[in-house]
Design an enzyme around this catalytic site. Structure first.
Site, PDB file in Angstrom:
ATOM      1  N   GLY A  16       3.828 -33.785 -10.579  1.00 24.39           N
ATOM      2  CA  GLY A  16       3.882 -34.715 -11.702  1.00 24.39           C
ATOM      3  C   GLY A  16       3.536 -34.032 -13.007  1.00 24.39           C
ATOM      4  N   GLY A  20      -1.417 -36.529 -16.923  1.00 28.01           N
ATOM      5  CA  GLY A  20      -2.437 -35.831 -16.143  1.00 28.01           C
ATOM      6  C   GLY A  20      -1.992 -34.436 -15.730  1.00 28.01           C
ATOM      7  N   GLU A 175       3.575 -55.466 -27.115  1.00 28.79           N
ATOM      8  CA  GLU A 175       4.360 -54.582 -27.982  1.00 28.79           C
ATOM      9  C   GLU A 175       5.852 -54.898 -27.861  1.00 28.79           C
ATOM     10  OE1 GLU A 175       1.095 -51.028 -28.359  1.00 28.79           O
ATOM     11  OE2 GLU A 175       2.727 -50.663 -26.978  1.00 28.79           O
ATOM     12  N   ASP A 304      -3.072 -42.269 -13.073  1.00 23.15           N
ATOM     13  CA  ASP A 304      -2.777 -43.611 -12.558  1.00 23.15           C
ATOM     14  C   ASP A 304      -2.722 -43.685 -11.045  1.00 23.15           C
ATOM     15  OD1 ASP A 304      -2.574 -44.422 -15.143  1.00 23.15           O
ATOM     16  OD2 ASP A 304      -0.451 -44.981 -15.072  1.00 23.15           O
ATOM     17  N   ALA A 320      -3.421 -43.216 -20.727  1.00 23.14           N
ATOM     18  CA  ALA A 320      -3.048 -41.817 -20.947  1.00 23.14           C
ATOM     19  C   ALA A 320      -4.289 -40.949 -21.145  1.00 23.14           C
ATOM     20  CB  ALA A 320      -2.138 -41.738 -22.173  1.00 23.14           C
TER      21      ALA A 320
HETATM   22  C1  LIG Z   1       5.505 -48.835 -21.149  1.00 23.55           C
HETATM   23  C2  LIG Z   1       4.135 -48.207 -21.064  1.00 23.55           C
HETATM   24  C3  LIG Z   1       3.303 -48.220 -22.167  1.00 23.55           C
HETATM   25  C4  LIG Z   1       2.044 -47.612 -22.104  1.00 23.55           C
HETATM   26  N1  LIG Z   1       1.257 -47.623 -23.220  1.00 23.55           N
HETATM   27  C5  LIG Z   1       0.074 -46.966 -23.188  1.00 23.55           C
HETATM   28  C6  LIG Z   1      -0.722 -46.874 -24.362  1.00 23.55           C
HETATM   29  O1  LIG Z   1      -0.371 -47.399 -25.424  1.00 23.55           O
HETATM   30  N2  LIG Z   1      -1.898 -46.189 -24.288  1.00 23.55           N
HETATM   31  C7  LIG Z   1      -2.315 -45.604 -23.117  1.00 23.55           C
HETATM   32  O2  LIG Z   1      -3.367 -44.954 -23.096  1.00 23.55           O
HETATM   33  N3  LIG Z   1      -1.589 -45.677 -22.003  1.00 23.55           N
HETATM   34  C8  LIG Z   1      -0.402 -46.351 -22.008  1.00 23.55           C
HETATM   35  N4  LIG Z   1       0.348 -46.429 -20.873  1.00 23.55           N
HETATM   36  C9  LIG Z   1      -0.197 -45.879 -19.624  1.00 23.55           C
HETATM   37  C10 LIG Z   1      -0.045 -44.385 -19.575  1.00 23.55           C
HETATM   38  O3  LIG Z   1       1.262 -44.009 -19.911  1.00 23.55           O
HETATM   39  C11 LIG Z   1      -0.424 -43.927 -18.178  1.00 23.55           C
HETATM   40  O4  LIG Z   1      -1.762 -44.286 -17.929  1.00 23.55           O
HETATM   41  C12 LIG Z   1      -0.258 -42.414 -18.039  1.00 23.55           C
HETATM   42  O5  LIG Z   1       1.094 -42.079 -18.171  1.00 23.55           O
HETATM   43  C13 LIG Z   1      -0.782 -41.959 -16.690  1.00 23.55           C
HETATM   44  O6  LIG Z   1      -0.572 -40.579 -16.577  1.00 23.55           O
HETATM   45  P1  LIG Z   1      -0.253 -39.926 -15.167  1.00 23.55           P
HETATM   46  O7  LIG Z   1      -0.196 -38.457 -15.383  1.00 23.55           O
HETATM   47  O8  LIG Z   1      -1.180 -40.450 -14.144  1.00 23.55           O
HETATM   48  O9  LIG Z   1       1.160 -40.502 -14.778  1.00 23.55           O
HETATM   49  P2  LIG Z   1       2.540 -40.363 -15.558  1.00 23.55           P
HETATM   50  O10 LIG Z   1       2.337 -40.033 -16.975  1.00 23.55           O
HETATM   51  O11 LIG Z   1       3.282 -41.605 -15.230  1.00 23.55           O
HETATM   52  O12 LIG Z   1       3.234 -39.112 -14.859  1.00 23.55           O
HETATM   53  C14 LIG Z   1       3.608 -39.114 -13.528  1.00 23.55           C
HETATM   54  C15 LIG Z   1       4.652 -38.027 -13.357  1.00 23.55           C
HETATM   55  O13 LIG Z   1       4.865 -37.827 -11.973  1.00 23.55           O
HETATM   56  C16 LIG Z   1       6.248 -37.687 -11.723  1.00 23.55           C
HETATM   57  N5  LIG Z   1       6.485 -38.085 -10.336  1.00 23.55           N
HETATM   58  C17 LIG Z   1       6.185 -39.281  -9.761  1.00 23.55           C
HETATM   59  N6  LIG Z   1       6.522 -39.270  -8.464  1.00 23.55           N
HETATM   60  C18 LIG Z   1       7.056 -38.049  -8.210  1.00 23.55           C
HETATM   61  C19 LIG Z   1       7.608 -37.448  -7.047  1.00 23.55           C
HETATM   62  N7  LIG Z   1       7.677 -38.097  -5.886  1.00 23.55           N
HETATM   63  N8  LIG Z   1       8.072 -36.179  -7.141  1.00 23.55           N
HETATM   64  C20 LIG Z   1       8.020 -35.508  -8.330  1.00 23.55           C
HETATM   65  N9  LIG Z   1       7.508 -36.037  -9.445  1.00 23.55           N
HETATM   66  C21 LIG Z   1       7.026 -37.297  -9.395  1.00 23.55           C
HETATM   67  C22 LIG Z   1       6.887 -38.626 -12.732  1.00 23.55           C
HETATM   68  O14 LIG Z   1       8.233 -38.280 -12.977  1.00 23.55           O
HETATM   69  C23 LIG Z   1       5.987 -38.421 -13.952  1.00 23.55           C
HETATM   70  O15 LIG Z   1       6.459 -37.392 -14.784  1.00 23.55           O
HETATM   71  C24 LIG Z   1       1.609 -47.015 -20.897  1.00 23.55           C
HETATM   72  C25 LIG Z   1       2.448 -47.012 -19.786  1.00 23.55           C
HETATM   73  C26 LIG Z   1       3.704 -47.598 -19.861  1.00 23.55           C
HETATM   74  C27 LIG Z   1       4.614 -47.592 -18.662  1.00 23.55           C
END
Ligand SMILES: Cc1cc2nc3c(=O)[nH]c(=O)nc-3n(C[C@H](O)[C@H](O)[C@H](O)COP(=O)(O)OP(=O)(O)OC[C@H]3O[C@@H](n4cnc5c(N)ncnc54)[C@H](O)[C@@H]3O)c2cc1C
Length: 439
Positions: A16, A20, A175, A304, A320
């Site tokens: 991912g 993160g 939003e 997440d 995020a």
């Molecule tokens: C519409 C929206 C608005 C948001 N607004 C806010 C905000 O204003 N402020 C805030 O703080 N947070 C916001 N968030 C939440 C924030 O985006 C998430 O908390 C954050 O992205 C979590 O980061 P992460 O690295 O855990 O997951 P993500 O950023 O979702 O990254 C996960 C990555 O893993 C990859 N992945 C998943 N499964 C697989 C697999 N099987 N094989 C290979 N790759 C895979 C995905 O492609 C992705 O690139 C929002 C979320 C959304 C959907």
């Protein structure tokens, strides 16, 4: 973890490249590690601005940046485009696209997906907003609803087409409705001949007693007032009990709409299942104080897809900032371990929360400070520009916002992906059920 006698850098696999994983890779890339960063897309996505792509304010490439480009100067980072489908914890290998990728340390950062609370059958009629493809499909759906209404002769169907419903009053839902209201009442206002886009009805449905429930009540109230001034019908304490192509049911009440958008809930990625790990009710992997899995200290889960309980027993929110800080922290843990040292448990530094309402208002809670209105909106703009990745993206988004602020126009009003059948529909009388996306 490196095999006996082997003189090589520890192999770190990161699944991912979201907030993160990207932050972990950036921090580790400076050290003596052999890193493989795997993602199913070739770009890092700034999800907080997805709603602006869905409502035609920004283009997809403005909020995404190619992963390879970010690491082209780091020869120890190998980027792999692939969908991970399993983890072999006995062999310490990740399985993706028929390849087995060995690791000494593994960081699982696969994020979350939409949850329909056991009603997955609602997904095709009430799509959510998690990725670029979702945003483009929503943009098509919203813009097409106006186009269809323009040529529709049946007043009931025209009303359904001009009703927009967003389910879920969290930051994304708030939003989205704010942006749809501004699109209908300002950007599109004088563009049609038969319909008046300003007559569009935009409804936000929230099951809880108030919108933006993570914020202080005074800010929730302020956000609700701002939405109502934009003409949004905010319905709190209203549970959606059914969704179909013609609208939603809320117990015995019915709301007709051809465009229902789901922003009501998320659940973790299936990574907990790949690892046979202990998970919470949302499927998030339960991790220890250093974000590793119990009894598997070389496997970490962050963002997440992880459930980390803070000092007072509360799981951290899906933000995020949480994911970014956890990514950087795990990089520190791995570096310390490789040097035979240890680090203290993870602690989240809460810098606050922001949510925007329309073109020039927002609410912000920063420490003890509560701000609403234009000042909060300016803060929101600076924070988002600052956290966007890439100078080009920052510049383009800033110029776009300035343009929209001054002209009220939205530059990305393209309806893409209309296939032949949909074009034919547009020229003739639209039929019930013809609004479904081809995807
Ligand atoms: C519409 C929206 C608005 C948001 N607004 C806010 C905000 O204003 N402020 C805030 O703080 N947070 C916001 N968030 C939440 C924030 O985006 C998430 O908390 C954050 O992205 C979590 O980061 P992460 O690295 O855990 O997951 P993500 O950023 O979702 O990254 C996960 C990555 O893993 C990859 N992945 C998943 N499964 C697989 C697999 N099987 N094989 C290979 N790759 C895979 C995905 O492609 C992705 O690139 C929002 C979320 C959304 C959907």
């Amino acid at each position: 973890m490196v095999g006996s006698g082997a003189i090589r850098d520890p192999r770190v696999v990161i699944i991912g490249a979201g907030f993160g994983g990207f932050s972990a890779a950036k921090s580790l890339a400076r050290g003596p590690f052999d890193i493989t960063l795997i993602d199913r897309y070739n770009y890092h996505l700034f999800q907080p601005l997805l709603y602006q792509v869905a409502t035609a304010a920004l283009s997809p490439s403005d909020i995404a940046s190619p992963i390879r480009a970010e690491f082209h100067r780091r020869p120890n980072v190998n980027v792999m485009l692939g969908n991970v489908t399993a983890i072999d914890s006995d062999q310490n290998e990740v399985i993706a696209e028929g390849h087995r990728i060995p690791f000494d340390y593994l960081i699982v950062a696969t994020g979350a997906r939409q949850s329909y609370f056991g009603h997955d059958e609602w997904a095709p009629v009430a799509p959510g907003l998690k990725g670029i493809d979702d945003a483009i499909a929503l943009r098509r759906r919203i813009l097409l609803a106006f186009e269809r209404a323009e040529i529709e002769s049946d007043p009931d169907e025209r009303r359904r087409l001009l009703n927009f419903v967003v389910v879920g009053g969290g930051a994304t839902g708030v939003e989205l409705v704010g942006a749809i209201a501004e699109l209908a009442k300002r950007a599109l206002a004088s563009n049609f001949r038969t319909i008046d886009p300003r007559s569009a009805r935009i409804v936000l449905v929230e099951a809880g007693p108030r919108i933006l429930s993570q914020f202080d009540k005074s800010l929730s109230d302020s956000a609700q007032r701002a939405l109502e001034q934009l003409g949004v019908d905010v319905r709190v304490g209203t549970l959606v009990t059914g969704c179909d192509e013609m609208g939603i049911s809320m117990g015995s009440d019915r709301l007709d709409s051809r465009t229902v958008i789901w922003a009501a809930g998320v659940e973790a990625s299936p990574a907990g299942g790949w690892l046979g790990a202990d998970t919470d009710r949302a499927g998030r992997i339960k991790v220890g104080p250093d974000l590793s899995l119990p009894a598997r200290p070389h496997i970490f889960a962050i963002g997440d897809t992880a459930s980390y309980v803070d000092a007072v027993g509360r799981p951290l929110p899906g933000l995020a900032a949480v994911a970014k800080q956890q990514g950087a922290y795990v990089a520190r843990v791995i570096s310390a371990r490789a040097a035979g040292k240890s680090v203290s448990p993870f602690r989240y530094k809460d810098y606050g929360m922001l949510a925007t309402i329309g073109r020039s208002r927002a609410v912000a809670e920063l420490g003890g400070m509560k701000i609403s209105g234009f000042a909060a909106w300016l803060l929101w703009c600076f924070a988002h520009i600052y956290f966007l990745i890439g100078f080009r993206n920052r510049l383009i988004v800033m110029l776009n916002w300035a343009w929209t602020f001054v002209t009220l126009q939205r530059g990305s009003r393209l309806i893409t992906g209309i296939d032949g059948a949909q074009m034919k529909d547009l020229k003739q009388t639209p039929q019930v059920g013809s609004l479904r996306d081809p995807a």
